[in-house]
Scaffold this motif. Structure first.
Motif, PDB file in Angstrom:
ATOM      1  N   TYR A   1       0.835  -1.201   0.000  1.00 43.23           N
ATOM      2  CA  TYR A   1       0.000   0.000   0.000  1.00 43.23           C
ATOM      3  C   TYR A   1       0.874   1.257   0.000  1.00 43.23           C
ATOM      4  O   TYR A   1       0.567   2.239  -0.676  1.00 43.23           O
ATOM      5  CB  TYR A   1      -0.913   0.005   1.229  1.00 43.23           C
ATOM      6  CG  TYR A   1      -2.202  -0.755   1.054  1.00 43.23           C
ATOM      7  CD1 TYR A   1      -3.410  -0.085   0.884  1.00 43.23           C
ATOM      8  CD2 TYR A   1      -2.227  -2.145   1.060  1.00 43.23           C
ATOM      9  CE1 TYR A   1      -4.606  -0.770   0.720  1.00 43.23           C
ATOM     10  CE2 TYR A   1      -3.409  -2.845   0.893  1.00 43.23           C
ATOM     11  CZ  TYR A   1      -4.600  -2.161   0.724  1.00 43.23           C
ATOM     12  OH  TYR A   1      -5.770  -2.856   0.552  1.00 43.23           O
ATOM     13  N   ALA A   2       1.958   1.216   0.759  1.00 39.47           N
ATOM     14  CA  ALA A   2       2.856   2.371   0.834  1.00 39.47           C
ATOM     15  C   ALA A   2       3.513   2.630  -0.518  1.00 39.47           C
ATOM     16  O   ALA A   2       3.687   3.792  -0.924  1.00 39.47           O
ATOM     17  CB  ALA A   2       3.912   2.142   1.911  1.00 39.47           C
ATOM     18  N   ASP A   3       3.874   1.563  -1.229  1.00 40.54           N
ATOM     19  CA  ASP A   3       4.449   1.727  -2.571  1.00 40.54           C
ATOM     20  C   ASP A   3       3.465   2.449  -3.485  1.00 40.54           C
ATOM     21  O   ASP A   3       3.835   3.372  -4.217  1.00 40.54           O
ATOM     22  CB  ASP A   3       4.794   0.357  -3.180  1.00 40.54           C
ATOM     23  CG  ASP A   3       5.993  -0.297  -2.509  1.00 40.54           C
ATOM     24  OD1 ASP A   3       6.778   0.414  -1.868  1.00 40.54           O
ATOM     25  OD2 ASP A   3       6.129  -1.534  -2.636  1.00 40.54           O
ATOM     26  N   ALA A   4       2.206   2.002  -3.451  1.00 39.89           N
ATOM     27  CA  ALA A   4       1.174   2.626  -4.288  1.00 39.89           C
ATOM     28  C   ALA A   4       0.942   4.078  -3.878  1.00 39.89           C
ATOM     29  O   ALA A   4       0.776   4.959  -4.725  1.00 39.89           O
ATOM     30  CB  ALA A   4      -0.124   1.833  -4.189  1.00 39.89           C
ATOM     31  N   ALA A   5       0.959   4.332  -2.568  1.00 39.61           N
ATOM     32  CA  ALA A   5       0.733   5.694  -2.069  1.00 39.61           C
ATOM     33  C   ALA A   5       1.847   6.634  -2.528  1.00 39.61           C
ATOM     34  O   ALA A   5       1.587   7.788  -2.893  1.00 39.61           O
ATOM     35  CB  ALA A   5       0.647   5.681  -0.550  1.00 39.61           C
ATOM     36  N   GLU A   6       3.075   6.145  -2.518  1.00 39.71           N
ATOM     37  CA  GLU A   6       4.197   6.970  -2.973  1.00 39.71           C
ATOM     38  C   GLU A   6       4.051   7.312  -4.449  1.00 39.71           C
ATOM     39  O   GLU A   6       4.323   8.436  -4.874  1.00 39.71           O
ATOM     40  CB  GLU A   6       5.522   6.246  -2.723  1.00 39.71           C
ATOM     41  CG  GLU A   6       5.940   6.209  -1.266  1.00 39.71           C
ATOM     42  CD  GLU A   6       7.268   5.498  -1.062  1.00 39.71           C
ATOM     43  OE1 GLU A   6       7.820   4.963  -2.048  1.00 39.71           O
ATOM     44  OE2 GLU A   6       7.748   5.484   0.093  1.00 39.71           O
ATOM     45  N   GLN A   7       3.623   6.346  -5.236  1.00 38.01           N
ATOM     46  CA  GLN A   7       3.441   6.578  -6.668  1.00 38.01           C
ATOM     47  C   GLN A   7       2.348   7.617  -6.912  1.00 38.01           C
ATOM     48  O   GLN A   7       2.495   8.509  -7.745  1.00 38.01           O
ATOM     49  CB  GLN A   7       3.094   5.269  -7.378  1.00 38.01           C
ATOM     50  CG  GLN A   7       2.989   5.406  -8.896  1.00 38.01           C
ATOM     51  CD  GLN A   7       2.753   4.076  -9.580  1.00 38.01           C
ATOM     52  OE1 GLN A   7       2.875   3.019  -8.973  1.00 38.01           O
ATOM     53  NE2 GLN A   7       2.408   4.113 -10.846  1.00 38.01           N
ATOM     54  N   VAL A   8       1.239   7.507  -6.165  1.00 40.30           N
ATOM     55  CA  VAL A   8       0.148   8.473  -6.308  1.00 40.30           C
ATOM     56  C   VAL A   8       0.603   9.861  -5.858  1.00 40.30           C
ATOM     57  O   VAL A   8       0.282  10.868  -6.502  1.00 40.30           O
ATOM     58  CB  VAL A   8      -1.085   8.020  -5.495  1.00 40.30           C
ATOM     59  CG1 VAL A   8      -2.130   9.124  -5.441  1.00 40.30           C
ATOM     60  CG2 VAL A   8      -1.683   6.763  -6.114  1.00 40.30           C
ATOM     61  N   ALA A   9       1.362   9.928  -4.763  1.00 39.83           N
ATOM     62  CA  ALA A   9       1.848  11.218  -4.265  1.00 39.83           C
ATOM     63  C   ALA A   9       2.750  11.889  -5.302  1.00 39.83           C
ATOM     64  O   ALA A   9       2.674  13.105  -5.520  1.00 39.83           O
ATOM     65  CB  ALA A   9       2.606  11.026  -2.953  1.00 39.83           C
ATOM     66  N   ARG A  10       3.609  11.094  -5.955  1.00 36.77           N
ATOM     67  CA  ARG A  10       4.474  11.656  -6.995  1.00 36.77           C
ATOM     68  C   ARG A  10       3.645  12.179  -8.168  1.00 36.77           C
ATOM     69  O   ARG A  10       3.946  13.234  -8.734  1.00 36.77           O
ATOM     70  CB  ARG A  10       5.473  10.606  -7.476  1.00 36.77           C
ATOM     71  CG  ARG A  10       6.589  10.315  -6.481  1.00 36.77           C
ATOM     72  CD  ARG A  10       7.710   9.507  -7.130  1.00 36.77           C
ATOM     73  NE  ARG A  10       7.261   8.171  -7.530  1.00 36.77           N
ATOM     74  CZ  ARG A  10       7.344   7.099  -6.747  1.00 36.77           C
ATOM     75  NH1 ARG A  10       7.847   7.207  -5.518  1.00 36.77           N
ATOM     76  NH2 ARG A  10       6.945   5.925  -7.188  1.00 36.77           N
ATOM     77  N   ALA A  11       2.585  11.452  -8.524  1.00 32.41           N
ATOM     78  CA  ALA A  11       1.715  11.902  -9.611  1.00 32.41           C
ATOM     79  C   ALA A  11       1.005  13.201  -9.233  1.00 32.41           C
ATOM     80  O   ALA A  11       0.884  14.122 -10.050  1.00 32.41           O
ATOM     81  CB  ALA A  11       0.694  10.816  -9.946  1.00 32.41           C
TER      82      ALA A  11
END
Length: 217
Positions: A151-161
Protein backbone atom coordinates in the motif's frame (compact mmCIF):
# COMPACT_ATOMS: atom_id res chain seq x y z
CA UNK A 1 -21.23 40.58 -12.95
CA UNK A 2 -23.98 41.04 -10.36
CA UNK A 3 -24.50 38.52 -7.59
CA UNK A 4 -27.53 37.10 -9.40
CA UNK A 5 -25.43 36.26 -12.47
CA UNK A 6 -22.71 34.80 -10.26
CA UNK A 7 -25.35 32.60 -8.69
CA UNK A 8 -26.64 31.43 -12.07
CA UNK A 9 -23.16 30.64 -13.39
CA UNK A 10 -22.08 28.65 -10.34
CA UNK A 11 -25.38 27.15 -9.20
CA UNK A 12 -24.81 28.57 -5.71
CA UNK A 13 -27.87 30.36 -4.24
CA UNK A 14 -27.53 34.08 -3.56
CA UNK A 15 -28.06 33.69 0.24
CA UNK A 16 -25.28 31.09 0.31
CA UNK A 17 -22.92 33.41 -1.57
CA UNK A 18 -23.65 36.17 0.94
CA UNK A 19 -23.01 33.68 3.76
CA UNK A 20 -19.62 32.75 2.27
CA UNK A 21 -18.74 36.46 2.07
CA UNK A 22 -19.74 37.00 5.74
CA UNK A 23 -17.67 33.98 6.81
CA UNK A 24 -14.63 35.21 4.89
CA UNK A 25 -14.56 32.30 2.44
CA UNK A 26 -15.33 34.56 -0.52
CA UNK A 27 -13.94 38.09 -0.94
CA UNK A 28 -16.63 40.77 -1.11
CA UNK A 29 -17.49 42.16 -4.52
CA UNK A 30 -16.51 45.64 -5.65
CA UNK A 31 -19.15 48.05 -4.42
CA UNK A 32 -20.82 50.12 -7.15
CA UNK A 33 -23.47 51.54 -4.80
CA UNK A 34 -24.44 51.00 -1.15
CA UNK A 35 -26.53 47.95 -2.10
CA UNK A 36 -24.83 46.74 -5.29
CA UNK A 37 -21.52 44.96 -5.91
CA UNK A 38 -19.73 43.56 -8.91
CA UNK A 39 -18.10 40.12 -8.98
CA UNK A 40 -15.58 38.74 -11.43
CA UNK A 41 -14.09 35.45 -12.65
CA UNK A 42 -11.93 35.17 -9.52
CA UNK A 43 -15.10 35.07 -7.40
CA UNK A 44 -16.60 32.46 -9.73
CA UNK A 45 -13.48 30.29 -9.49
CA UNK A 46 -13.31 30.61 -5.71
CA UNK A 47 -16.98 29.62 -5.43
CA UNK A 48 -16.36 26.54 -7.57
CA UNK A 49 -13.44 25.60 -5.31
CA UNK A 50 -15.54 26.04 -2.16
CA UNK A 51 -18.33 23.87 -3.56
CA UNK A 52 -15.86 21.19 -4.64
CA UNK A 53 -14.28 21.06 -1.19
CA UNK A 54 -17.76 20.83 0.35
CA UNK A 55 -19.46 18.43 -2.03
CA UNK A 56 -16.58 16.19 -3.14
CA UNK A 57 -13.98 16.70 -0.44
CA UNK A 58 -16.55 16.41 2.36
CA UNK A 59 -14.98 19.27 4.28
CA UNK A 60 -16.84 21.55 6.70
CA UNK A 61 -17.13 25.30 6.25
CA UNK A 62 -14.74 26.03 9.12
CA UNK A 63 -12.17 23.61 7.67
CA UNK A 64 -12.49 25.20 4.23
CA UNK A 65 -11.97 28.63 5.78
CA UNK A 66 -8.66 27.46 7.28
CA UNK A 67 -7.51 25.98 3.97
CA UNK A 68 -8.45 29.12 2.04
CA UNK A 69 -6.47 31.24 4.52
CA UNK A 70 -3.46 29.09 3.73
CA UNK A 71 -4.06 29.52 -0.01
CA UNK A 72 -4.33 33.31 0.34
CA UNK A 73 -1.21 33.67 2.51
CA UNK A 74 1.64 34.59 0.13
CA UNK A 75 4.23 33.82 2.81
CA UNK A 76 2.98 30.25 3.35
CA UNK A 77 5.26 27.68 1.65
CA UNK A 78 3.54 25.23 -0.70
CA UNK A 79 4.49 22.36 1.62
CA UNK A 80 2.62 24.04 4.48
CA UNK A 81 -0.43 24.69 2.29
CA UNK A 82 -0.54 21.01 1.37
CA UNK A 83 -0.33 20.14 5.05
CA UNK A 84 -3.19 22.50 5.89
CA UNK A 85 -5.38 20.72 3.37
CA UNK A 86 -4.26 17.18 4.16
CA UNK A 87 -4.68 17.58 7.92
CA UNK A 88 -8.40 18.23 7.40
CA UNK A 89 -8.97 14.95 5.61
CA UNK A 90 -8.53 12.91 8.77
CA UNK A 91 -11.22 10.91 10.45
CA UNK A 92 -12.84 12.02 13.67
CA UNK A 93 -13.33 9.87 16.72
CA UNK A 94 -11.63 8.92 19.95
CA UNK A 95 -8.66 6.62 19.83
CA UNK A 96 -8.73 3.46 21.94
CA UNK A 97 -6.18 2.91 24.67
CA UNK A 98 -5.56 -0.80 24.28
CA UNK A 99 -2.99 -3.35 23.14
CA UNK A 100 -4.08 -3.13 19.49
CA UNK A 101 -3.65 0.64 19.44
CA UNK A 102 -0.19 0.47 20.99
CA UNK A 103 0.88 -2.19 18.49
CA UNK A 104 -0.55 -0.19 15.58
CA UNK A 105 1.36 2.94 16.64
CA UNK A 106 4.56 0.91 16.69
CA UNK A 107 3.84 -0.48 13.22
CA UNK A 108 3.22 3.00 11.77
CA UNK A 109 6.30 4.50 13.44
CA UNK A 110 8.41 1.66 12.02
CA UNK A 111 6.89 2.12 8.56
CA UNK A 112 7.68 5.84 8.53
CA UNK A 113 11.22 5.19 9.73
CA UNK A 114 11.96 2.30 7.33
CA UNK A 115 10.73 4.17 4.29
CA UNK A 116 12.54 7.36 5.24
CA UNK A 117 9.39 9.43 5.05
CA UNK A 118 9.78 13.03 6.17
CA UNK A 119 6.68 12.88 8.31
CA UNK A 120 6.32 12.53 12.05
CA UNK A 121 4.30 9.75 13.64
CA UNK A 122 2.18 12.45 15.33
CA UNK A 123 0.90 13.59 11.91
CA UNK A 124 -2.92 13.29 11.66
CA UNK A 125 -2.55 10.89 8.72
CA UNK A 126 -0.30 8.64 10.80
CA UNK A 127 -2.87 8.70 13.58
CA UNK A 128 -5.61 7.72 11.12
CA UNK A 129 -3.45 4.89 9.80
CA UNK A 130 -2.84 3.64 13.33
CA UNK A 131 -6.57 3.70 14.12
CA UNK A 132 -7.36 1.75 10.95
CA UNK A 133 -4.70 -0.90 11.63
CA UNK A 134 -5.83 -1.25 15.25
CA UNK A 135 -9.47 -1.66 14.15
CA UNK A 136 -8.43 -4.40 11.73
CA UNK A 137 -6.54 -6.17 14.49
CA UNK A 138 -9.59 -6.10 16.77
CA UNK A 139 -11.57 -7.75 13.97
CA UNK A 140 -9.03 -10.53 13.61
CA UNK A 141 -7.22 -9.08 10.61
CA UNK A 142 -3.91 -8.18 12.22
CA UNK A 143 -2.13 -9.89 9.32
CA UNK A 144 -3.06 -6.89 7.15
CA UNK A 145 0.21 -5.27 8.22
CA UNK A 146 1.96 -7.82 5.97
CA UNK A 147 0.74 -5.95 2.88
CA UNK A 148 1.24 -2.47 4.33
CA UNK A 149 4.39 -1.85 2.30
CA UNK A 150 2.51 -2.71 -0.90
CA UNK A 151 0.00 0.00 0.00
CA UNK A 152 2.86 2.37 0.83
CA UNK A 153 4.45 1.73 -2.57
CA UNK A 154 1.17 2.63 -4.29
CA UNK A 155 0.73 5.69 -2.07
CA UNK A 156 4.20 6.97 -2.97
CA UNK A 157 3.44 6.58 -6.67
CA UNK A 158 0.15 8.47 -6.31
CA UNK A 159 1.85 11.22 -4.26
CA UNK A 160 4.47 11.66 -7.00
CA UNK A 161 1.71 11.90 -9.61
CA UNK A 162 -0.11 14.50 -7.49
CA UNK A 163 2.94 16.72 -7.15
CA UNK A 164 3.97 16.25 -10.79
CA UNK A 165 0.60 17.72 -11.73
CA UNK A 166 1.09 20.60 -9.30
CA UNK A 167 4.52 21.29 -10.76
CA UNK A 168 3.03 21.93 -14.19
CA UNK A 169 1.43 25.11 -12.93
CA UNK A 170 3.66 28.14 -13.45
CA UNK A 171 1.77 30.84 -11.56
CA UNK A 172 2.19 30.62 -7.81
CA UNK A 173 -1.51 31.21 -7.24
CA UNK A 174 -2.32 28.36 -9.60
CA UNK A 175 0.19 26.07 -7.91
CA UNK A 176 -1.20 26.76 -4.45
CA UNK A 177 -4.77 26.10 -5.54
CA UNK A 178 -3.68 22.99 -7.41
CA UNK A 179 -2.01 21.64 -4.27
CA UNK A 180 -5.33 21.84 -2.46
CA UNK A 181 -7.28 20.36 -5.37
CA UNK A 182 -4.78 17.54 -5.79
CA UNK A 183 -4.81 16.76 -2.08
CA UNK A 184 -8.52 16.97 -1.27
CA UNK A 185 -10.20 16.08 -4.57
CA UNK A 186 -7.37 13.73 -5.51
CA UNK A 187 -8.27 11.75 -2.41
CA UNK A 188 -11.79 11.30 -3.76
CA UNK A 189 -10.47 10.37 -7.22
CA UNK A 190 -8.11 7.74 -5.84
CA UNK A 191 -10.80 6.28 -3.59
CA UNK A 192 -13.18 5.93 -6.54
CA UNK A 193 -10.45 4.39 -8.74
CA UNK A 194 -9.61 1.93 -5.98
CA UNK A 195 -13.25 0.83 -5.76
CA UNK A 196 -13.40 0.35 -9.53
CA UNK A 197 -10.17 -1.66 -9.44
CA UNK A 198 -11.63 -3.81 -6.65
CA UNK A 199 -14.63 -4.68 -8.83
CA UNK A 200 -12.34 -5.68 -11.70
CA UNK A 201 -9.85 -7.60 -9.54
CA UNK A 202 -12.61 -9.45 -7.71
CA UNK A 203 -14.25 -10.48 -10.98
CA UNK A 204 -10.95 -11.76 -12.36
CA UNK A 205 -9.95 -13.56 -9.18
CA UNK A 206 -13.21 -15.20 -8.25
CA UNK A 207 -14.68 -15.51 -11.72
CA UNK A 208 -17.94 -14.24 -13.15
CA UNK A 209 -20.10 -15.21 -16.10
CA UNK A 210 -21.08 -12.37 -18.36
CA UNK A 211 -20.46 -8.63 -17.82
CA UNK A 212 -20.54 -7.23 -14.25
CA UNK A 213 -23.74 -5.71 -13.00
CA UNK A 214 -24.07 -1.96 -13.48
CA UNK A 215 -24.58 -1.41 -9.78
CA UNK A 216 -21.64 -3.58 -8.69
CA UNK A 217 -19.77 -2.18 -5.72
Amino acid sequence: MRIGELSRKTGVPVPTIKYYVREGLLPPGELTSPNQANYDEAHERRLQLIRALLDVGGMKVAEIADVLKAIDDPARPLHKVLGAAADRLGTAGTEHDDTESAAAHAVVADLISRRGWQAHESNPAAADLSKAIAAMARLGHGAFVEVLDDYADAAEQVARADLAYVDRRVAVEGMVETVVIGTVLGEAVFSALRRLAHVDASAKLYGTEGPPERNAN
